[in-house]
Scaffold this active site. Sequence first.
Site, mmCIF file in Angstrom:
data_model
loop_
_atom_site.group_PDB
_atom_site.id
_atom_site.type_symbol
_atom_site.label_atom_id
_atom_site.label_comp_id
_atom_site.label_asym_id
_atom_site.label_seq_id
_atom_site.Cartn_x
_atom_site.Cartn_y
_atom_site.Cartn_z
ATOM 1 N N PRO A 87 -2.880 -21.211 -43.711
ATOM 2 C CA PRO A 87 -1.694 -21.429 -42.885
ATOM 3 C C PRO A 87 -1.643 -22.816 -42.255
ATOM 4 O O PRO A 87 -2.645 -23.324 -41.733
ATOM 5 C CB PRO A 87 -1.813 -20.343 -41.815
ATOM 6 C CG PRO A 87 -2.515 -19.241 -42.520
ATOM 7 C CD PRO A 87 -3.533 -19.929 -43.404
ATOM 8 N N CYS A 88 -0.438 -23.415 -42.290
ATOM 9 C CA CYS A 88 -0.277 -24.809 -41.874
ATOM 10 C C CYS A 88 0.352 -24.950 -40.494
ATOM 11 O O CYS A 88 0.525 -26.071 -40.013
ATOM 12 C CB CYS A 88 0.584 -25.553 -42.894
ATOM 13 S SG CYS A 88 2.268 -24.899 -43.036
ATOM 14 N N ASN A 89 0.717 -23.839 -39.856
ATOM 15 C CA ASN A 89 1.489 -23.900 -38.606
ATOM 16 C C ASN A 89 0.918 -24.871 -37.581
ATOM 17 O O ASN A 89 1.654 -25.617 -36.936
ATOM 18 C CB ASN A 89 1.577 -22.512 -37.974
ATOM 19 C CG ASN A 89 2.010 -21.446 -38.942
ATOM 20 O OD1 ASN A 89 1.402 -21.289 -40.000
ATOM 21 N ND2 ASN A 89 3.045 -20.688 -38.613
ATOM 22 N N ASP A 90 -0.397 -24.879 -37.424
ATOM 23 C CA ASP A 90 -1.007 -25.706 -36.378
ATOM 24 C C ASP A 90 -1.298 -27.132 -36.834
ATOM 25 O O ASP A 90 -1.761 -27.959 -36.028
ATOM 26 C CB ASP A 90 -2.305 -25.054 -35.893
ATOM 27 C CG ASP A 90 -2.037 -23.771 -35.113
ATOM 28 O OD1 ASP A 90 -1.015 -23.711 -34.419
ATOM 29 O OD2 ASP A 90 -2.836 -22.826 -35.234
ATOM 30 N N TYR A 91 -1.035 -27.437 -38.109
ATOM 31 C CA TYR A 91 -1.259 -28.791 -38.606
ATOM 32 C C TYR A 91 0.039 -29.522 -38.934
ATOM 33 O O TYR A 91 0.040 -30.717 -39.218
ATOM 34 C CB TYR A 91 -2.124 -28.750 -39.879
ATOM 35 C CG TYR A 91 -3.469 -28.095 -39.676
ATOM 36 C CD1 TYR A 91 -4.375 -28.598 -38.754
ATOM 37 C CD2 TYR A 91 -3.827 -26.967 -40.405
ATOM 38 C CE1 TYR A 91 -5.613 -27.995 -38.562
ATOM 39 C CE2 TYR A 91 -5.061 -26.358 -40.217
ATOM 40 C CZ TYR A 91 -5.949 -26.878 -39.302
ATOM 41 O OH TYR A 91 -7.168 -26.287 -39.119
#
Length: 368
Positions: A87-91
């Site tokens: 998951p890329c949400n925090d990047y």
Amino acid sequence: MIFRKGELFSGPGGLSLGITSARVVDSSGNEYSIKHEWSNDFDESACKTYRRNICKNIDDPSVIEGPVQELDIESLPPIDALAFGFPCNDYSIVGEHKGMSGDYGPLYSYGVKVLNYHNPKFFIAENVGGLQSANEGKAFIQILRELGEAGMGYTITPHLYKFEEYGVPQKRHRIIIVGIRKDQNLEFKIPAPTTPNQYVTAYDALNNPPILDFTENHEPTKHNQKTIEMLNYIPPGKNAWYEGIPEELRLKVKGARMSQIYKRLHPDEPSYTVTGSGGGGTHVYHWEEPRALTNRERARLQTFPDHFVFEGKKEKVRQQIGMAVPPKAAQIIAEAILKTFAGIEYDSIEPKWTFKELVKEEKVPYMI
């Protein structure tokens, strides 16, 4: 040689569709390919989509629905390859930039756990370009180090792929990390761009061939009259901040103005990045007709074939499409991996980074 593939954070199966479509044949006539063995995702609709299109069986038990934290990794069947678009949400450059301190940032570690236990011959990991700068660059270094040290050890090759240079009609830039187990004594090289000077345009994607009205996931979006009137004033390639929009139709927004809000495609260029979430103005807009694209049109920009049917309600389908890896790009990278194992030469380019260079820049002790 058939490589059995496990997959985490599998989504609707964009990465898997590309990987399992790859085929190469060596000089002795031996075929190399990759087949689905098992996958995991927490989203019900995405799992249904994956089963329908990748497994061709809507009840296939090899697609395990549930949180990755609850996955019994040791009970999973043996694999030769691992794929995971963690998951890329925090990047992502859009959002709160939490990096490792967010809820999603540390989820890559479950890929490390699979590598530690199953020791596949290679892996493919995918994330957004913002990963490089998260936590002042330290997150990227930590992830690369842990992937390289996992299991029996992996030679890792990270690169920032610009997918429009690989036949994808969309300016979508993603970090792909390829790791090959060290005992294989193989060197993966970045496949050279296939369309570096002649991009596939939005017009080509949506009109060659035209999408038939009865195609699945092709439902139109309803707009209010003001939005339609505003779109009629926005030229191709421009957005809601275009100065030619009459004052009474302009958006009343204070602070930062995202460039993609009500941005219309330009027919002679690739699309801008298709996203999986966001409110009004983020759905990608047609260059000629005053409307948002349908999910099927967005899927075309992601290189999903029209026979690939997405399960779930309209917003769930949009989410799946926007979060997916374009299958066309995934196939090119998978073919390069197979050619590496088959001993077949292919055109290549230098990677954007090497791990040693990244570590040197960050002044972090080199452990691998």
